[in-house]
Design a protein around this motif. Structure first.
Motif, PDB file in Angstrom:
ATOM      1  N   ALA A  47       0.870  -1.362  -0.007  1.00  0.00           N
ATOM      2  CA  ALA A  47      -0.054   0.007   0.174  1.00  0.00           C
ATOM      3  C   ALA A  47       0.917   1.181  -0.101  1.00  0.00           C
ATOM      4  CB  ALA A  47      -0.817   0.124   1.293  1.00  0.00           C
ATOM      5  N   ASP A  48       0.442   2.263  -0.672  1.00  0.00           N
ATOM      6  CA  ASP A  48       0.899   3.764  -0.551  1.00  0.00           C
ATOM      7  C   ASP A  48       0.448   4.211   0.850  1.00  0.00           C
ATOM      8  OD1 ASP A  48       2.638   4.158  -2.782  1.00  0.00           O
ATOM      9  OD2 ASP A  48       0.463   3.825  -4.018  1.00  0.00           O
ATOM     10  N   TYR A  49      -1.069   3.792   1.068  1.00  0.00           N
ATOM     11  CA  TYR A  49      -1.490   4.338   2.365  1.00  0.00           C
ATOM     12  C   TYR A  49      -2.373   2.934   2.932  1.00  0.00           C
ATOM     13  CZ  TYR A  49      -5.747   6.007   0.441  1.00  0.00           C
ATOM     14  OH  TYR A  49      -6.855   6.255  -0.364  1.00  0.00           O
ATOM     15  N   LEU A  50      -2.606   3.029   4.231  1.00  0.00           N
ATOM     16  CA  LEU A  50      -3.515   1.996   4.441  1.00  0.00           C
ATOM     17  C   LEU A  50      -4.622   2.812   5.285  1.00  0.00           C
ATOM     18  CD1 LEU A  50      -1.271  -0.544   6.641  1.00  0.00           C
ATOM     19  CD2 LEU A  50      -2.743  -1.009   4.442  1.00  0.00           C
ATOM     20  N   THR A  51      -5.715   2.431   5.303  1.00  0.00           N
ATOM     21  CA  THR A  51      -6.885   2.968   5.963  1.00  0.00           C
ATOM     22  C   THR A  51      -7.443   1.908   6.916  1.00  0.00           C
ATOM     23  OG1 THR A  51      -7.456   4.611   4.018  1.00  0.00           O
ATOM     24  CG2 THR A  51      -9.256   4.196   5.527  1.00  0.00           C
ATOM     25  N   VAL A  52      -7.551   2.322   8.286  1.00  0.00           N
ATOM     26  CA  VAL A  52      -8.118   1.813   9.088  1.00  0.00           C
ATOM     27  C   VAL A  52      -9.838   2.086   9.109  1.00  0.00           C
ATOM     28  CG1 VAL A  52      -8.451   1.226  11.708  1.00  0.00           C
ATOM     29  CG2 VAL A  52      -6.179   1.527  10.501  1.00  0.00           C
ATOM     30  N   ASN A  53     -10.677   1.151   8.714  1.00  0.00           N
ATOM     31  CA  ASN A  53     -12.055   1.525   8.696  1.00  0.00           C
ATOM     32  C   ASN A  53     -12.850   1.003   9.972  1.00  0.00           C
ATOM     33  OD1 ASN A  53     -14.627   1.787   7.789  1.00  0.00           O
ATOM     34  ND2 ASN A  53     -14.499   0.689   5.939  1.00  0.00           N
TER      35      ASN A  53
END
Length: 352
Positions: free
Chosen positions: A163-169
């Protein structure tokens, strides 16, 4: 114009089936290279360089099958998922409902996806094809998990190298109890575990920024707690917001379906929540604006309210696949009209 002609046929098909056909079409059709974005739209957030600020929100590409195609459609970044450690079927069908009179959608999908193990080799191949645009990976917990925080830790370890970034949903209304992770104590425990799993001792390429996605259905005290914990844990950005369980005045006949509401009726609530988070944080944490964005005017309003980036999804169902190109083209004109040299100069302009 072509999409306007095709839309009646598309809308005659069950919404979830139409979505599956769309993904299949994007996998099969050659889309050519990513379009050039006007240089005034380039922006930087969390150490990442985005060619333009318009991204595809998660939910469209749940399994990470077409992020490269989305970039070729003009999106500056594509966020895939939500991906859970184990595959899950989600909630019973039907579970997606179009509200055409409201230009909205209600969904109660419930994190249906093929699981992270199946996505990993696919996203490894995709990364090599994404010469432009960035890849975000949205991670969540399995519905039947005995330890949801452990699921997020697994997600970080599995997906960080890709990932270029991770999102915690933690903001979906369709997994029972998930939004409880927004409570201060639970959130502190979750984010502490997530940031430890990301690890400062890992190579930079395996240590992407971490964003937190929150719901719009929050009280002022909730916002203060989320900002406080996020800043303490050094979360790189907040995504404001997911779908709403509220039901503003709606015209469509299926407006009482349960699930999360997205699209035009969410616009004013999502904009207000963005302003709330901007005010509460004092602009000290970057924000991404989501919810009811369907035009360059909507996107620019969100940026001036404090968003560095924006994401869309439901609007593409009603406006068609050229929406990202159109919003970017018109955004560039607005930036130049206002005498700015970069769209980053417009971020939080309403504060000034």
């Amino acid at each position: 114009m072509l999409y306007d002609l095709a839309r009646p046929f598309i809308f005659s098909v069950d919404a979830e089936k139409a979505h599956s056909l769309t993904i299949a079409g994007l996998k099969a059709l050659p889309l050519g290279p990513a379009p050039h974005s006007d240089s005034v739209l380039a922006t930087t957030m969390a150490g990442l360089h985005f060619p333009n600020p318009v991204g595809m929100a998660p939910g469209f590409d749940k399994n990470g099958e077409v992020p490269d195609a989305l970039v070729r459609m003009g999106f500056g970044f594509a966020e895939v998922g939500t991906l859970t450690p184990r595959p899950q079927t989600g909630n019973p069908k039907p579970r997606i409902f179009r509200l055409p009179q409201d230009r909205a959608v209600i969904n109660r999908l419930g994190f249906n996806n093929q699981g992270q193990d199946k996505a990993i080799p696919r996203l490894s191949r995709m990364r090599r094809r994404m010469a432009k645009g960035l890849l975000g990976i949205n991670i969540g917990a399995n519905k039947d998990s005995d330890d949801r925080i452990a699921d997020y830790v697994i997600g970080v370890k599995n997906m960080a190298p890709l990932a270029d970034y991770l999102t915690v949903n933690i903001s979906s209304p369709n997994t029972p109890g998930l939004r409880a992770l927004q409570d201060k104590g639970a959130l502190e425990e979750l984010l502490s575990a997530v940031m430890e799993a990301r690890g400062d001792d890992r190579p930079r390429d395996d240590r992407p920024p971490v964003f937190l996605k929150v719901a719009p259905d929050l009280e002022p005290a909730d916002i203060e707690d989320i900002v406080d914990v996020s800043m303490k844990q050094k979360i790189d950005a907040l995504i404001i917001s997911n779908t709403t369980i509220s039901r503003p005045d709606l015209l469509s006949s299926n407006k009482q379906e349960t699930g999360g509401l997205s699209g035009n009726p969410l616009k004013s609530l999502a904009l207000q929540r963005l302003r709330d988070f901007r005010a509460t944080s004092g602009g000290k944490i970057p924000l991404i604006g989501v919810g009811g964005i369907a035009s360059a005017e909507d996107a620019y309003a969100r940026i001036k309210a404090g968003a560095t980036l924006v994401q869309i999804y439901t609007a593409m169902i009603y406006e068609g696949p050229a929406i990202a190109k159109r919003i970017n083209r018109e955004l560039a004109k607005m930036v130049k009209r206002d005498g700015l040299t970069s769209i980053s100069e417009a971020v939080g302009a309403d504060d000034k």
